[in-house]
Motif scaffolding. Structure first.
Motif, PDB file in Angstrom:
ATOM      1  N   LEU A 105     -19.445  -8.990  36.562  1.00  0.00           N
ATOM      2  CA  LEU A 105     -20.018  -8.523  35.299  1.00  0.00           C
ATOM      3  C   LEU A 105     -19.022  -8.813  34.181  1.00  0.00           C
ATOM      4  O   LEU A 105     -17.839  -8.476  34.298  1.00  0.00           O
ATOM      5  CB  LEU A 105     -20.315  -7.027  35.360  1.00  0.00           C
ATOM      6  N   TYR A 106     -19.495  -9.445  33.134  1.00  0.00           N
ATOM      7  CA  TYR A 106     -18.674  -9.708  31.948  1.00  0.00           C
ATOM      8  C   TYR A 106     -19.327  -9.038  30.753  1.00  0.00           C
ATOM      9  O   TYR A 106     -20.556  -8.970  30.667  1.00  0.00           O
ATOM     10  CB  TYR A 106     -18.562 -11.209  31.682  1.00  0.00           C
ATOM     11  N   GLN A 107     -18.507  -8.554  29.839  1.00  0.00           N
ATOM     12  CA  GLN A 107     -19.032  -8.036  28.576  1.00  0.00           C
ATOM     13  C   GLN A 107     -18.248  -8.673  27.439  1.00  0.00           C
ATOM     14  O   GLN A 107     -17.013  -8.596  27.403  1.00  0.00           O
ATOM     15  CB  GLN A 107     -18.926  -6.512  28.498  1.00  0.00           C
ATOM     16  N   VAL A 108     -18.963  -9.327  26.535  1.00  0.00           N
ATOM     17  CA  VAL A 108     -18.323  -9.994  25.406  1.00  0.00           C
ATOM     18  C   VAL A 108     -19.100  -9.672  24.136  1.00  0.00           C
ATOM     19  O   VAL A 108     -20.286  -9.332  24.174  1.00  0.00           O
ATOM     20  CB  VAL A 108     -18.244 -11.525  25.609  1.00  0.00           C
ATOM     21  N   ASP A 109     -18.408  -9.754  23.009  1.00  0.00           N
ATOM     22  CA  ASP A 109     -19.019  -9.499  21.706  1.00  0.00           C
ATOM     23  C   ASP A 109     -19.356 -10.838  21.058  1.00  0.00           C
ATOM     24  O   ASP A 109     -18.476 -11.687  20.861  1.00  0.00           O
ATOM     25  CB  ASP A 109     -18.065  -8.706  20.812  1.00  0.00           C
ATOM     26  N   ALA A 110     -20.616 -11.047  20.739  1.00  0.00           N
ATOM     27  CA  ALA A 110     -21.096 -12.323  20.219  1.00  0.00           C
ATOM     28  C   ALA A 110     -21.293 -12.272  18.708  1.00  0.00           C
ATOM     29  O   ALA A 110     -21.604 -11.231  18.134  1.00  0.00           O
ATOM     30  CB  ALA A 110     -22.416 -12.701  20.897  1.00  0.00           C
ATOM     31  N   PHE A 111     -21.116 -13.426  18.082  1.00  0.00           N
ATOM     32  CA  PHE A 111     -21.228 -13.605  16.640  1.00  0.00           C
ATOM     33  C   PHE A 111     -20.148 -12.828  15.890  1.00  0.00           C
ATOM     34  O   PHE A 111     -20.392 -12.232  14.844  1.00  0.00           O
ATOM     35  CB  PHE A 111     -22.635 -13.251  16.137  1.00  0.00           C
ATOM     36  N   THR A 112     -18.958 -12.850  16.454  1.00  0.00           N
ATOM     37  CA  THR A 112     -17.800 -12.237  15.823  1.00  0.00           C
ATOM     38  C   THR A 112     -16.544 -12.892  16.362  1.00  0.00           C
ATOM     39  O   THR A 112     -16.563 -13.464  17.454  1.00  0.00           O
ATOM     40  CB  THR A 112     -17.751 -10.721  16.102  1.00  0.00           C
ATOM     41  N   ASP A 113     -15.448 -12.800  15.586  1.00  0.00           N
ATOM     42  CA  ASP A 113     -14.170 -13.328  16.072  1.00  0.00           C
ATOM     43  C   ASP A 113     -13.223 -12.229  16.513  1.00  0.00           C
ATOM     44  O   ASP A 113     -12.066 -12.483  16.830  1.00  0.00           O
ATOM     45  CB  ASP A 113     -13.498 -14.209  15.005  1.00  0.00           C
ATOM     46  N   SER A 114     -13.716 -10.987  16.534  1.00  0.00           N
ATOM     47  CA  SER A 114     -12.846  -9.882  16.933  1.00  0.00           C
ATOM     48  C   SER A 114     -13.649  -8.858  17.734  1.00  0.00           C
ATOM     49  O   SER A 114     -14.833  -8.615  17.465  1.00  0.00           O
ATOM     50  CB  SER A 114     -12.212  -9.211  15.708  1.00  0.00           C
TER      51      SER A 114
END
Length: 268
Positions: free
Chosen positions: A6-15
């Protein structure tokens, strides 16, 4: 009991802590639909993306599906961007592009400079219509005319200015009564070409932080209004996100950045 990454990433942002968080679950073969829905509900994010590899030599590289906490959806931008980032940066995909099979047809993703990834998504048709009574109830003062997106079951309202979009406080109970229909609100931007927000409580999402798929409608609309094919968009939710959009005939390019947050496993 089986274990899955399982991965969790924040999209449409650089931070991290900006943009729209997505959960990504790579699979070797599809799980039961009911189980994938339960995993998405447990993750409790706007979308959880599941994908499986296509057979060697097939037209597509992977097959992708997306689930909100309440339902499977036909198209999702931020979780597709997040999936591509995981493939490129965690799972060893060493080409500069990939092609996904989806309920909305072929979706391409290409690596760009500066850590940007660009989605190749469909240009979604929309039609002018009277604003539904439930939408007028949810957002008093809404324009009498709206736009309906048949393939994505959304309504879009064009408001007077960016401040009206930022200050809007729709009645979620009224919007929930629309069922699987969401509401896009948009206006010309002050520092970007246009701004937007998106509400879909019928899908279990009161407000989506950043929504790639609605830019399949917003891009052609604002490209015509502003007489430009390349646009910078700002989704002005509390988390917010920046998207670079390009109208390419019957396709739309939607570029964004991704910030990594978490990697782990689930046991079900």
């Amino acid at each position: 009991m089986a274990t899955f990454s399982l991965y969790q990433v924040d999209a449409f942002t650089d931070s991290v802590f900006g943009g729209n968080p997505a959960a990504i679950v790579p699979l070797e073969q599809w799980l039961d639909d009911g189980l994938m829905q339960k995993i998405a509900k447990e993750n409790n994010l706007s979308e959880t993306a599941f994908f499986v590899p296509e057979p060697e030599g097939a037209e597509y590289d992977f097959h992708i599906r997306w689930f909100t906490p309440g339902a499977e959806v036909p198209l999702c931008g931020h979780a597709t961007l997040a999936t591509a980032w995981v493939l490129f940066n965690r799972l060893g995909w060493n080409r500069d592009s990939l092609l996904l099979r989806s309920k909305s047809g072929p979706l391409g993703i290409t690596r760009k400079t500066g850590g940007w990834l660009e989605l190749d998504f469909p240009n979604l048709a929309f039609e002018e219509t009277a604003t539904p009574e439930l939408v007028r109830k949810a957002l008093p003062g809404a324009p009498a005319t709206a736009f309906f997106v048949p393939s994505d079951t959304n309504y879009m309202l064009v408001l007077d200015n960016e401040a009206a979009v930022r200050e809007a406080a729709p009645d979620m109970d009224a919007l929930r009564a629309l069922g699987n229909q969401g509401l896009i609100i948009t206006a010309a931007g002050e520092k970007s070409d246009f701004v937007s927000r998106y509400f879909a409580p019928g899908f279990g999402i009161d407000e989506d932080p950043v929504t790639g798929s609605i830019h399949c409608v917003l891009t052609p609309y604002w490209a015509e209004k502003l007489a430009r094919e390349t646009l910078v968009a700002h989704q002005v939710s509390s988390r917010g996100g920046i998207l670079k959009c390009t109208l390419n005939g019957d396709r739309v390019g939607i570029a964004g950045q991704v910030a990594f947050y978490m990697e782990g496993s689930i046991q079900v």
